[in-house]
Design a protein around this motif. Structure first.
Motif, PDB file in Angstrom:
ATOM      1  N   TYR A 258      47.180  59.024 -32.155  1.00  0.00           N
ATOM      2  CA  TYR A 258      45.737  58.775 -32.210  1.00  0.00           C
ATOM      3  C   TYR A 258      45.345  57.763 -31.130  1.00  0.00           C
ATOM      4  O   TYR A 258      44.343  57.934 -30.429  1.00  0.00           O
ATOM      5  CB  TYR A 258      45.349  58.187 -33.570  1.00  0.00           C
ATOM      6  CG  TYR A 258      44.933  59.150 -34.647  1.00  0.00           C
ATOM      7  CD1 TYR A 258      43.672  59.089 -35.212  1.00  0.00           C
ATOM      8  CD2 TYR A 258      45.812  60.106 -35.141  1.00  0.00           C
ATOM      9  CE1 TYR A 258      43.281  59.938 -36.246  1.00  0.00           C
ATOM     10  CE2 TYR A 258      45.446  60.959 -36.166  1.00  0.00           C
ATOM     11  CZ  TYR A 258      44.168  60.876 -36.713  1.00  0.00           C
ATOM     12  OH  TYR A 258      43.806  61.716 -37.732  1.00  0.00           O
ATOM     13  N   GLN A 259      46.118  56.687 -31.037  1.00  0.00           N
ATOM     14  CA  GLN A 259      45.808  55.633 -30.062  1.00  0.00           C
ATOM     15  C   GLN A 259      45.907  56.154 -28.637  1.00  0.00           C
ATOM     16  O   GLN A 259      45.069  55.829 -27.783  1.00  0.00           O
ATOM     17  CB  GLN A 259      46.763  54.452 -30.268  1.00  0.00           C
ATOM     18  CG  GLN A 259      46.569  53.739 -31.596  1.00  0.00           C
ATOM     19  CD  GLN A 259      47.678  52.740 -31.895  1.00  0.00           C
ATOM     20  OE1 GLN A 259      48.664  52.650 -31.157  1.00  0.00           O
ATOM     21  NE2 GLN A 259      47.525  51.992 -32.980  1.00  0.00           N
ATOM     22  N   VAL A 268      40.012  63.291 -31.624  1.00  0.00           N
ATOM     23  CA  VAL A 268      40.750  63.973 -32.699  1.00  0.00           C
ATOM     24  C   VAL A 268      39.739  64.406 -33.764  1.00  0.00           C
ATOM     25  O   VAL A 268      38.962  63.591 -34.245  1.00  0.00           O
ATOM     26  CB  VAL A 268      41.795  63.014 -33.333  1.00  0.00           C
ATOM     27  CG1 VAL A 268      42.523  63.697 -34.490  1.00  0.00           C
ATOM     28  CG2 VAL A 268      42.792  62.492 -32.301  1.00  0.00           C
ATOM     29  N   LEU A 287      43.302  56.098 -41.105  1.00  0.00           N
ATOM     30  CA  LEU A 287      42.903  56.609 -39.792  1.00  0.00           C
ATOM     31  C   LEU A 287      41.574  57.342 -39.892  1.00  0.00           C
ATOM     32  O   LEU A 287      41.201  57.864 -40.936  1.00  0.00           O
ATOM     33  CB  LEU A 287      43.978  57.552 -39.254  1.00  0.00           C
ATOM     34  CG  LEU A 287      45.282  56.899 -38.791  1.00  0.00           C
ATOM     35  CD1 LEU A 287      46.352  57.946 -38.533  1.00  0.00           C
ATOM     36  CD2 LEU A 287      45.050  56.054 -37.536  1.00  0.00           C
ATOM     37  N   LEU A 291      44.166  61.639 -41.509  1.00  0.00           N
ATOM     38  CA  LEU A 291      45.312  62.365 -40.962  1.00  0.00           C
ATOM     39  C   LEU A 291      45.824  63.437 -41.923  1.00  0.00           C
ATOM     40  O   LEU A 291      46.210  63.138 -43.055  1.00  0.00           O
ATOM     41  CB  LEU A 291      46.443  61.371 -40.664  1.00  0.00           C
ATOM     42  CG  LEU A 291      47.771  61.964 -40.197  1.00  0.00           C
ATOM     43  CD1 LEU A 291      47.621  62.639 -38.823  1.00  0.00           C
ATOM     44  CD2 LEU A 291      48.850  60.877 -40.161  1.00  0.00           C
ATOM     45  N   SER A 334      42.172  65.877 -39.456  1.00  0.00           N
ATOM     46  CA  SER A 334      42.725  65.730 -38.104  1.00  0.00           C
ATOM     47  C   SER A 334      43.101  67.051 -37.452  1.00  0.00           C
ATOM     48  O   SER A 334      43.669  67.062 -36.353  1.00  0.00           O
ATOM     49  CB  SER A 334      43.948  64.812 -38.135  1.00  0.00           C
ATOM     50  OG  SER A 334      44.981  65.406 -38.900  1.00  0.00           O
TER      51      SER A 334
END
Length: 340
Positions: A258-259, A268, A287, A291, A334
């Motif tokens: 993600y980062q 995302v 998140l 996720l 996600s």
């Protein structure tokens, strides 16, 4: 001073014999009494505050009604609660107490703990590990009924239970394939452990089943940390023809993906879909967007270990099993169709 209620008091209040009360309140002999009588006796016993004398019962049937659970570090991990809860629930349902000790990876302490459990005459011991790997059975456990929890060994006479790691890899890939992805990468753990090998095997098998493959440049193996996974994902997502989806070995590595996506200006799941493994709530729910992940069956493994241990306590000839429990997908936000 309050007089302690005994089994004769329960029998008198219930209007049945002492033998009937004994059978009705026994996990082993309850089937000898009809269900209505069992319910009636249990209700009367509860109303009187009767507690069976487990020590006396144990002396009669050569059982302590206590099970031991020896762990390395699981009581310090986020997954310990579910694993221990599953074991505790199963033990309680079957009329047993669960005694838990934790070695903190100190082998000498572990040996002392096992000896202490044996001194308490536990009926059997669950040997639990923090993550799925092969272990050597401590000599102190030899001769006792034992079950391996989240671990395996080379001895086929020892039953064990672990997650279906191959199935987890299949489930992760299928989730992304079902959303329409055809260029799917993987951020794997580089450690030589069953989970890394199994999840990769399942991932590749699922791709192959759909006529797909993972391009070598779309596969990265790193340490299982968020930082290293982020660096690996940066490498993969910076390619001219990057994958449209990533399957990550664990949720904390998915957080690194993600980062990396955010650093590269990718959204995302619009630009890249991501799936993890664990269903670690603090990460998967924390998140944004949530996720999608493949849950590891910690609760179910804990329950299975206790029930199998008691089966072998009751019957030393019971078949030994190497159980693999399925890992279900948990859908969040996600994953989307590529280019969504």
């Amino acid at each position: 001073m309050t007089t302690k209620v005994n089994i004769k008091d329960v029998a008198k209040a219930a209007g049945v014999s002492v033998t009937t009360v004994s059978h009705a309140l026994s996990e082993t002999h309850r089937s000898r009494v009809n269900a209505e009588t069992v319910a009636h006796v249990q209700s009367v016993a509860d109303g009187l505050g009767y507690a069976p004398n487990r020590l006396a019962s144990g002396l009669r049937n050569q059982r302590s009604q206590i099970l031991g659970l020896v762990s390395d570090e699981i009581v310090t991990t986020p997954f310990a609660g579910a694993m221990l809860q599953g074991a505790q629930d199963a033990a309680s349902e079957l009329g047993y107490l669960l005694m838990v000790v934790n070695s903190g990876l100190d082998n000498e302490l572990e040996r002392r703990e096992i000896r202490a459990l044996k001194q308490h005459q536990v009926d059997g011991i669950i040997y639990a590990r923090m993550y799925n790997h092969s272990v050597s059975i401590p000599e102190e456990l030899r001769g006792s009924p034992i079950i391996l929890l989240d671990a395996t060994c080379d001895d086929p006479s020892v039953s064990s239970v672990v997650p279906d790691e191959v199935g987890a890899g299949v489930a992760g890939a299928e989730l992304l394939i079902a959303a329409g992805h055809r260029r799917i990468g993987m951020i794997n753990n580089h450690d030589d452990i069953p989970a890394a090998h199994g999840r990769l095997e399942g991932f590749l098998a699922a791709l192959s089943r759909h006529g797909l493959s993972c391009h070598p440049d779309h596969y990265v193996a790193t340490s299982p940390s968020t930082e290293d996974a982020r660096n690996g994902a940066l490498k993969v997502l910076s390619l001219p023809e990057r994958p449209t989806a990533l399957f990550c070995f664990r949720d904390q590595m998915a957080m690194g993906a993600y980062q990396a996506a955010a650093h590269l200006g990718l959204s995302v799941p619009k630009d890249v879909s991501i799936v993890g493994v664990d269903n670690l709530d603090i990460v998967a729910d924390g998140l944004w967007p949530g996720l999608s992940t493949i849950a590891l069956p910690h609760y179910e493994m804990g329950r299975w270990a206790v029930r199998k241990l008691l089966e072998e306590v009751e019957n030393s000839q019971a078949p030994r099993l190497q159980e693999r429990i399925s890992c279900p997908p948990v859908i969040r936000a996600s994953v989307a169709h590529p280019g969504h």
